[in-house]
Structure formats: C-alpha cells, structure tokens
Design a protein around this motif. Structure first.
Motif, PDB file in Angstrom:
ATOM      1  N   ARG A   1       0.836  -1.208   0.000  1.00 37.76           N
ATOM      2  CA  ARG A   1       0.000   0.000   0.000  1.00 37.76           C
ATOM      3  C   ARG A   1       0.870   1.257   0.000  1.00 37.76           C
ATOM      4  NH1 ARG A   1      -1.991  -3.887   3.290  1.00 37.76           N
ATOM      5  NH2 ARG A   1      -3.908  -4.837   2.511  1.00 37.76           N
ATOM      6  N   LYS A   2       2.002   1.195   0.679  1.00 36.66           N
ATOM      7  CA  LYS A   2       2.934   2.324   0.637  1.00 36.66           C
ATOM      8  C   LYS A   2       3.412   2.542  -0.795  1.00 36.66           C
ATOM      9  CE  LYS A   2       7.126   4.088   2.884  1.00 36.66           C
ATOM     10  NZ  LYS A   2       8.031   3.922   4.045  1.00 36.66           N
ATOM     11  N   ARG A   3       3.758   1.451  -1.474  1.00 37.48           N
ATOM     12  CA  ARG A   3       4.222   1.554  -2.856  1.00 37.48           C
ATOM     13  C   ARG A   3       3.114   2.100  -3.760  1.00 37.48           C
ATOM     14  NH1 ARG A   3       5.678  -3.133  -3.130  1.00 37.48           N
ATOM     15  NH2 ARG A   3       7.896  -2.826  -2.695  1.00 37.48           N
ATOM     16  N   ALA A   4       1.892   1.625  -3.558  1.00 35.01           N
ATOM     17  CA  ALA A   4       0.769   2.089  -4.385  1.00 35.01           C
ATOM     18  C   ALA A   4       0.525   3.581  -4.190  1.00 35.01           C
ATOM     19  CB  ALA A   4      -0.494   1.296  -4.048  1.00 35.01           C
ATOM     20  N   LEU A   5       0.594   4.052  -2.959  1.00 38.28           N
ATOM     21  CA  LEU A   5       0.391   5.478  -2.691  1.00 38.28           C
ATOM     22  C   LEU A   5       1.468   6.323  -3.353  1.00 38.28           C
ATOM     23  CD1 LEU A   5      -0.590   5.236   1.071  1.00 38.28           C
ATOM     24  CD2 LEU A   5      -2.054   6.154  -0.739  1.00 38.28           C
ATOM     25  N   LEU A   6       2.723   5.909  -3.218  1.00 34.90           N
ATOM     26  CA  LEU A   6       3.813   6.686  -3.794  1.00 34.90           C
ATOM     27  C   LEU A   6       3.749   6.709  -5.320  1.00 34.90           C
ATOM     28  CD1 LEU A   6       6.788   5.633  -1.478  1.00 34.90           C
ATOM     29  CD2 LEU A   6       5.551   7.803  -1.503  1.00 34.90           C
ATOM     30  N   GLU A   7       3.404   5.565  -5.923  1.00 31.38           N
ATOM     31  CA  GLU A   7       3.300   5.526  -7.382  1.00 31.38           C
ATOM     32  C   GLU A   7       2.163   6.417  -7.869  1.00 31.38           C
ATOM     33  OE1 GLU A   7       2.874   1.407  -8.296  1.00 31.38           O
ATOM     34  OE2 GLU A   7       5.027   0.983  -8.156  1.00 31.38           O
TER      35      GLU A   7
END
Length: 356
Positions: free
Chosen positions: A343-349
């Motif tokens: 979810r951290k990766r999805a938010l940053l992307e």
C-alpha cells in the motif's frame, strides 16, 4: 544440457500450477519455479516473458533444484534474487519475533547467531528490511511496553522495570518526556466518534474528537482497527457514528483514489513535542516526493535524531493525513509501513503520477 535430458528433470505441471503460470498469479511467486526445456531457463510463475507451451514446462521446488537440473535463471523475473529476498524477510521476521518475546533486548551477536549470519551481514539485512537497527527496534518495543503499562494504570517504576529498563531516567527519556499523569489519562474525559467505510485498501476507520481527527487506520478487519483505537485511548468514551464523520470519510476516500490532490483534515494530534514536530515536517513533504529519515531529522535541526524520527513515524496515529508513507530508507527502499509495503508503494506511485 541437451533438451532430451532436460525433459527428464523436474515434474510436469498439474492443473492448479498451470493455471497459476498461465494467469501469472502473483501469489504463486515463491512457491515453486518453472523450467522451460526449449530455452533451458527457469522462471518465477509470474514471469512477464512470453508464455511457453505447457508441455515444455517442468516444475521445481526452488531455484537450487532447477540449477542442479541444468537450467539458468531468467534475467527478467530474477527468480533467484526473489528467493533470496523471501529468505531475508523470513530471517528478519524471526528476529523481530525474538525481540518481541525477550524480556531484555537481545544483543546483535545473539540475533546474528540465531539467524546463522555474521553480525555485519545480519545488521545490513535487518536494516534493509525494517529501516532500523536491531537495537533501535528493541528500544521501540521497550518504549511501547512502557507506554501501554502506564496507560493501563501501572506505577511508573513498576512499568519501567517490567519493560526492561534499568533506571527511571532511561524510561523517561524513552517516553520522550511524556509525564506519567498524561500517559495514564489515556483519553479520560474525552468522547471519540468512530466511523467506518470500505476503501480500495480494505476497511477504513476514522476516529475524531471535538477538535479533529485523532486516528486513521485501514487495511485490517474492523474489529482490529477499533481495538487499535481503544488501545491508544483506553480511557476515552468511543461511540460509532458513520454519518457524523461522513465528510471526513469522503475526504479520505477521495485521497486514496487520487492522492496527488492532498488530504486536508482538522487534526487532533496527541503526542510528545518532538513527535508533533516530526508529524508537522511530514505534512510539508509535497505529494510525489519522498524524504529519508535522516533528511527529516536534519530538517528539524536534529541530525542525530534519526532513530527518534523513525519512532515518531511508527507511532503516527493518522496515516495518510500525516503522510509517513513519504519517508523512505537511506537507500531509497520502502521500509516499516504500518499498513503494509504494497500500500505504501501504491500510494507513492499514484502520487508520482501513476494514478492519473
């Protein structure tokens, strides 16, 4: 190795394994690898390369078995590196469990011996996975135990020594200067309204006092989120009223859908003075950008407080509103996100433009 010899190694795919390979099911990665007899290459089940014919695929339990049979690793999906990553994650999970179970912080040497690594390599592996040293992680565990015990009504001295501190001075330093009385109140005399909604990340819970949002959590069962809120404010009166916080819920859902737009909510942040400074610094990181823990510490004029910054990020009660997902490791890697690294990766992307 000749193709005829390759076809005699491994085992043919059963229907379930073939379905996982054919659909590039990400959940199958790490469970087995496939060897393609026409190319003598082995891949992870979700490899993006062109799908070979089922008759030309052999299944192996891991990369070692595939290489022993004469196959070489795919350069696109890097199944051998993935296996190493999975192994490293398992080692760190075991070390974290050992730290959590220990009465006193284990030494680096003891943890390294348990993992079968040299202290130097274990330290690098642990920091790469968590963003903290084992000592810093253990100190955070002790501080959490202290805070929970005091909030539940234990005496300060009793709670400090039970948490593993050798002196009250060390306990007060770890608590960041919070007075025992304030910690013990735990929300006493306050009413917190809790409201639920379903989000792309799973269940979403927003908790708010009359002054503003004091808790924001997601991606866990509703009962677990509500238990987290109660743990943070054990003496508060908590009432559930989805309608009362409909506007707050709508704002959070809109942010998850399009995080580049930012999230503006009235906040009631309850923490130490230093934690509030860290949280304020996080809110100044623009969407689409990241900062390292050391950069945040330097911006606060405290370059020696990297560990304290990491601890403040871990204790952030209002994720998304205080965007701790924008803080990354020194190597740029994604470490230590309370709600899961995917979810951290999805938010940053999405913030970087991938969500448009």
């Amino acid at each position: 190795m000749p193709r005829a010899a390759l076809t005699r190694t491994g085992t043919p795919l059963d229907d379930l394994a073939w379905q996982a390979v054919a659909t590039r099911d990400p959940s199958a990665r790490g469970r087995f690898v496939i060897g393609v007899v026409t190319t003598a290459i082995y891949c992870a089940p979700g490899c993006p390369a062109r799908l070979p014919g089922r008759a030309n695929i052999r299944r192996f339990e891991d990369w070692r078995a595939a290489e022993a049979a004469g196959f070489r690793a795919c350069l696109r999906c890097r199944p051998k590196a993935e296996a190493a990553d999975l192994t490293g994650a398992a080692v760190v999970r075991d070390a974290v469990a050992a730290i959590e179970a220990a009465e006193a912080p284990p030494t680096l040497e003891a943890l390294a011996t348990r993992a079968g690594y040299s202290p130097f390599h274990f330290l690098r592996l642990f920091k790469a996975q968590t963003g903290l040293t084992p000592r810093a992680y253990a100190e955070a565990v002790r501080a959490r135990r202290l805070a929970e015990a005091v909030a539940e009504g234990a005496g300060v001295a009793e709670a400090a020594f039970a948490a593993g501190y050798g002196s009250l001075r060390g306990a007060y330093a770890a608590a960041g200067g919070i007075t025992p009385g304030r910690a013990r109140r735990g929300g006493a005399g306050e009413t917190i309204t809790a409201a639920f909604a379903e989000s792309p990340f799973g269940p979403l819970l927003v908790g708010a006092t009359a002054r503003g949002v004091c808790f924001l959590g997601f991606a866990e069962p509703r009962e677990a989120l509500l238990a987290d809120l109660r743990r943070r404010f054990p003496n508060a009166t908590i009432v559930t009223d989805d309608a009362a916080l409909a506007a707050h819920l709508a704002a959070v859902l809109a942010f998850i859908d399009r995080p580049r737009a930012g999230l503006a909510l009235p906040l009631d942040l309850q923490g130490t003075a230093f934690q509030k400074r860290v949280w304020d610094a996080l809110r100044r990181i623009p969407p689409g950008e990241t900062r390292t823990y050391s950069e945040v510490a330097a911006a606060l004029g405290r370059p020696d407080a990297v560990r304290a910054v990491a601890t403040a990020c871990a204790r952030n009660p209002v994720s998304l509103a205080v965007p701790c997902h924008r803080v990354v490791g020194k190597d740029g890697g994604l470490h230590g996100y309370r709600w899961g690294l995917p979810r951290k990766r999805a938010l940053l992307e999405a913030e970087a433009g991938g969500g448009d």
